[in-house]
Design a protein around this motif. Structure first.
Motif, mmCIF file in Angstrom:
data_model
loop_
_atom_site.group_PDB
_atom_site.id
_atom_site.type_symbol
_atom_site.label_atom_id
_atom_site.label_comp_id
_atom_site.label_asym_id
_atom_site.label_seq_id
_atom_site.Cartn_x
_atom_site.Cartn_y
_atom_site.Cartn_z
ATOM 1 N N VAL A 85 0.971 -1.141 -0.123
ATOM 2 C CA VAL A 85 0.217 0.122 -0.035
ATOM 3 C C VAL A 85 0.782 1.394 0.252
ATOM 4 O O VAL A 85 0.519 2.223 -0.917
ATOM 5 N N ILE A 86 1.905 1.218 0.654
ATOM 6 C CA ILE A 86 2.814 2.544 0.922
ATOM 7 C C ILE A 86 3.374 2.647 -0.698
ATOM 8 O O ILE A 86 3.534 3.946 -1.021
ATOM 9 N N MET A 87 3.903 1.418 -1.202
ATOM 10 C CA MET A 87 4.602 1.685 -2.685
ATOM 11 C C MET A 87 3.550 2.295 -3.528
ATOM 12 O O MET A 87 3.973 3.309 -4.431
ATOM 13 N N ARG A 88 2.543 1.807 -3.701
ATOM 14 C CA ARG A 88 1.629 2.160 -4.549
ATOM 15 C C ARG A 88 1.224 3.621 -4.168
ATOM 16 O O ARG A 88 0.822 4.507 -4.971
ATOM 17 N N GLY A 89 0.795 4.012 -2.893
ATOM 18 C CA GLY A 89 0.511 5.400 -2.506
ATOM 19 C C GLY A 89 1.698 6.467 -3.053
ATOM 20 O O GLY A 89 1.495 7.382 -3.707
#
Lengths: 681, 681
Positions: free
Chosen positions: A484-488
């Motif tokens: 989720v962090i990377m996609r964000g």
């Protein structure tokens, strides 16, 4: 060519002379140890885990151990064959992440990346915990303090990696070859004793294992299958680290892919040999091995063991028995095993920032991670890795068995996606490939990857079923968080890029430049800033002084007049000693009066060397620059003035730039650092 | 007047309209509570300390208590009279620090400043610890958890001060007047009961105090004198805070000095009345009071007290007895006493950053502290103060009696130096003053200050003798540390100033400007930076691109051509993705090729709003700017491009600037903040 000669654009930079580059690349005999420590070190704990799982049903279940060993060996062979295909198809060193991204898309790539990030943390935690167990085997005083010892080891590794060490091939070669020699030598000696009929028993041979609650009596078929599945998936820990070579192809000598593939094959054969030998010997020597947290299931002649009994790792037990007449042999085996485990943990410290930089280049991590030599970025990654590993070690009390439950799921997620990606890769290439020889090779490769996929998919399913509640859910949760962090981050960069895309209106040039030079005192930095500002020949140039104290103001005005600078001085009134707001307001007013012009604010700064000196200076300049960034149509120029003490900082910076980063060796980047990035013409 | 019209220099800034300024100044009836809380609150613990010291020799020694009270009152009267002179002579609000610096030199001034800094910490620790004791008197559940409660209170105060509260006169007026009314009302009611012959006894009246070891039997004269000296110096805690008004003269209405002097007199009278009333009443009501850590010296009918017995503060005991028929009276007294103690601690949170900013203006503290509105500087000061106070509270378990031992020495160091400074002040002025009326007044003032000096000097000597080993050495050590740090900072600034002093050669103007614009991508920020750089019409202008990836480079070159920007693009080769070093090296090379020119580096930056967005951008720019600062003859220009999200940060910044800082009220600075620092014409 003079520097001023820029009337035409020139592409600078030569190809690195191949002789020079060659020096930094690894021959197979060095590449093997460099990339093998991670995969080989798992021999130090994978057999133990198989015995622990089987011991649930009592020592009688150990008859299954060598069959499980063969199953693990089969999977490992399939995985090694698969990665040989990857090494040929993707010689750039992107590894699983690249394979998944290119063939399956960004979501799969990010999933693999999340799995790898989690795996690095677990590699450190598992290897160091296992190492602590070996240390306790050799040094009795450490028994019971494994978690503390492991934590200290992680901190030491972190410190070494923060400091930066110049890794060399020999740095890896000696301990890795020593480990191979020690383990294979021990096994060979044991086999010789076995053949001679005088194989001694290990220390735990006389013990009896009480089956765990629920495993007493004869097992149902289902229970037995589930038990074997659990043992198998724990044994699959032996496969961790096999993929490392696929990330390191660029570091090999030419022909890179062929050499890498050969090394991989060699690695697989050695690992399988070691694992099988250990399992067979352990069986022959009567090993009894249970979960360290279940020691009360071990009994001696029907009596419970004395309190404080310490169960030594499988290899340690074998070594002690085999070398019972030659104690140095035991210590050698235990020491080199401990060292190889530490080296394996170190590979994670190398790999973590490298993966971070690849992710950064693709916009999944802060861009700053993508440029080499960003000390802060590397340091943060290393500290983060150590911090997470220590949390795991403390939470699981450095018990390898419990950490293993978290470990394998991440490894097999990336194995699976990588194999799937490779199948797609070959299918795609087969569509356009005409040459029948090449086509035949591709079909064969695709078949190998398909077999690999089947094997790894089966293992993944088994691991998920048998380990989910035992800890794999933690790994999966962590993967989701990373994902989720990377996609964000990526979404943020995409949004920014869209907002920044140039259109035609952006070529409009400001009509005039109004330059203001901040004046605090009339000292050298101010005079230099005035001179530099004057040199840019702005349409308007003035000094600006924020007046709080009438006396100081009068003194400055007088000095300004005496110096006859030819520049007007504007005095802004600030009764409450605020500095930033008057200047920002003034700049905004200039801009408003002339919307098509640009305001250039020159800030004299002096550069000092020591950290505490930096606290004493330029804080206001820093704050002012921060504020002016929000003012449209204002540009801010720092005019530095180097004080004598700044030399200290410059020298420190030079040393810093010359330092080796973790993972350099594995990327074939141990050249002459001073040559890099230089402008050549 | 247009903004561009700068052909002549203008002194900007009007005098603040006096009507506007008047609104923010304090009439006496408000000024009294604003500055009184610190001094008056010591009535809450000073009598207790007198009784505790005397109790060492048993309750019979309490006959000395009112004589000691009178001695303290005498000293306080002398100090109040002395500070009335200070208020007239130094209306600028510099207080003791200014008096000592001007009259006795920098060393004395720095000594006073060190003493004041230490005192602020102790004010917080002592007031909050005493407040915790009162809270425990009212709420039984808090007994035994005073240190924890006090720590939480300090953290709450810290949070409030970090957040910034808009203090107003009424904020102080209500609780301070309530305190005066409650204590004086209680005392008057008690006196009335005494006169009527039905004064009740306090809860501890029936107890017996065993003398401390070594104090049994009849005391030697020396032992008695030493005991009385100890009691007296503990009682001198009542004087803390008296000097506060001398720092706040600018906040008074005109005539400032007269009003401040009158308020000071009033404050002194109220404080003396309260203290004497409490001591007399306590004696009449049979109080028995010992050091809380010596509770086992209290006995009831020869039996030790039950475990868990809690000794309530003197005022709490009196209030409970006097208002035995009216419990709300007791709760009111205890509550307002607790509140006034918290307010007293809050004055330290106000005073600490104010003193910091004065020290910064004189070069004894980081310059950044000297400009108002530096949130970071203020925040650091507040956190530091809270942190030190919590350490003291925890180390001394929130026991007021033990903290008092540390407290008084600092106060009296500054009292002494201040009085000495005032004597010098009058002597100096007498040398030049001719007018006999004025001379007579000056001689009288000098006499008052001389008397003050004698009194405070005697107290200081007594305090040093009686308290050095009991804790004063900690204070003195802390003062020495502050002193050394301040002198070190000043010496550093002096050295830098000497190195920076301008001489003639500094007027030489660079002959040519070579501008380079960093290009990463061809987006709006880059185009803006190019346009701005072009607007400054440098002698040479070129874009500079650091190439790591041949594909991306080719793409950029093509786009550069298509856009037809009229600026050449220089490509620097960097095979290992280093960004900073190639650019720095290139800038240095340009500079070397043309030593009398200047290199202007333009860096496009985009401005985002959220903190995590800032982590994702401009890290490389930041690092590059940091490195380029060390390159002589290079100036660095940030060309900001504001993204939409930057609006968030701008608004946050505006809110921040509009916020009230701790201590504003006491400096007469609660005007319309938005008007401040504005440019007026």
């Amino acid at each position: 060519m003079g520097v001023g000669d820029v009337s035409k654009r020139i592409l600078l930079g030569r190809k690195l002379r191949s002789s020079q580059l060659g020096e930094t690349l690894l021959p197979k005999r060095i590449a093997l140890p460099v990339f093998a420590s991670d995969a080989l070190s798992s021999v130090a704990y994978a057999p133990d885990e198989v015995f622990i799982m089987l011991s649930l049903a009592g020592a009688s279940a150990y008859v299954w151990s060598w069959k499980i060993g063969i199953a693990v060996a089969l999977v490992m062979a399939a995985v090694v064959m698969s990665y040989r295909q990857t090494v040929h198809a993707y010689p750039s060193g992107g590894g699983d992440y690249e394979v998944a991204t290119v063939n399956l898309g960004a979501t799969a790539g990010t999933t693999v990346a999340s799995a790898l990030l989690v795996d690095y943390v677990l590699t450190v935690a598992v290897s160091i915990s296992s190492g602590a167990q070996y240390a306790a085997s050799a040094i009795g005083a450490l028994s019971g303090h494994e978690a503390t010892f492991a934590t200290i080891m992680v901190l030491v590794l972190m410190a070494i990696n923060l400091r930066g060490i110049r890794e060399s091939g020999t740095f890896f070669a000696f301990p890795t070859y020593a480990f191979m020699v020690a383990i294979l030598g021990m096994c060979a000696f044991g086999m010789f004793q076995l053949a001679a009929g005088d194989l001694p028993q290990v220390e735990s041979a006389d013990l009896h294992i009480d089956p765990a609650p629920g495993y007493g009596g004869s097992l149902t078929t289902f229970a037995l299958v589930f038990l074997l599945a659990r043992a198998f998936s724990s044994g699959s820990a032996a496969l961790t680290g096999v993929e490392a070579i696929s990330n390191g192809v660029p570091a090999f000598r030419k022909p890179k892919s062929r050499n890498a593939a050969t090394t991989l094959l060699l690695l697989g054969m050695i690992a399988i040999t070691m694992m099988m030998s250990v399992i067979v010997l352990a069986n022959q020597m009567g090993l009894k091995y249970v979960d360290p947290s279940d020691l009360d299931r071990l009994t001696l002649d029907g009596q419970p063991l004395p309190p404080g009994y310490d169960q030594h790792a499988v290899i340690a037990q074998i070594a002690r028995a085999v070398f019972s007449d030659f104690p140095p042999g035991f210590y050698l085996v235990v020491t080199v095993t401990g060292v190889i485990l530490v080296l394996a943990a170190n590979t994670a410290f190398n790999g973590f920032p490298v993966l971070g930089s690849i992710l950064a280049q693709d916009g999944y991590a802060p861009r700053a991670l993508g440029s080499r030599g960003d000390r802060l970025a590397y340091s943060n990654g290393i500290v983060f890795l150590a911090f997470m590993a220590i949390i795991l070690i403390q939470a699981f009390n450095a018990e390898t068995t419990r950490l293993i439950q978290l470990y394998i799921v991440g490894v097999f997620v990336s194995f699976n996606l990588s194999q799937l990606g490779m199948i797609r890769h070959w299918t795609r290439h087969l569509k356009s490939e005409q040459d029948p020889t090449v086509r035949r090779r591709m079909v064969r490769s695709r078949m190998i990857n398909a077999v690999g996929l089947v094997f790894t998919a089966v293992v993944l399913v088994i691991v998920l079923i048998t380990k989910f509640l035992a800890g794999a859910w933690i790994t999966i949760l962590a993967m989701i968080i990373f994902f989720v962090i990377m996609r964000g981050i990526r979404r943020h960069y995409d949004n920014v890029n869209a907002e920044l895309a140039a259109d035609e209106e952006d070529k409009v040039m400001p009509t005039r430049v109004h330059a203001i030079v901040l004046v605090g005192k009339l000292h050298k930095p101010t005079l230099r800033a005035l001179a530099f500002a004057k040199a840019t020949r702005p349409n308007v140039l003035e000094g600006v002084y924020v007046a709080a104290d009438p006396e100081a103001t009068a003194r400055l005005l007088q000095e300004w007049d005496e110096r006859n600078l030819g520049v007007p001085l504007k005095v802004l009134h600030s009764p409450y000693r605020e500095l930033v707001k008057p200047i920002v307001d003034y700049a905004m007013e200039i801009k408003k009066a002339n919307p098509r012009g640009v305001v250039a604010v020159y800030i004299p700064e002096y550069v000092v060397g020591r950290w505490w000196e930096q606290l004493l200076h330029n804080q206001t300049a820093l704050r002012l620059k921060g504020r002016l960034l929000f003012a449209p149509g204002v540009m801010v120029t720092s005019v530095p003035y180097q004080l004598r003490s700044s030399q200290i900082a410059r020298e420190r910076e030079e040393r810093e730039l010359a330092r080796v980063r973790p993972g350099d060796l594995r990327r074939g980047q141990v050249g002459d650092r001073s040559k890099r990035g230089q402008i050549n013409r």
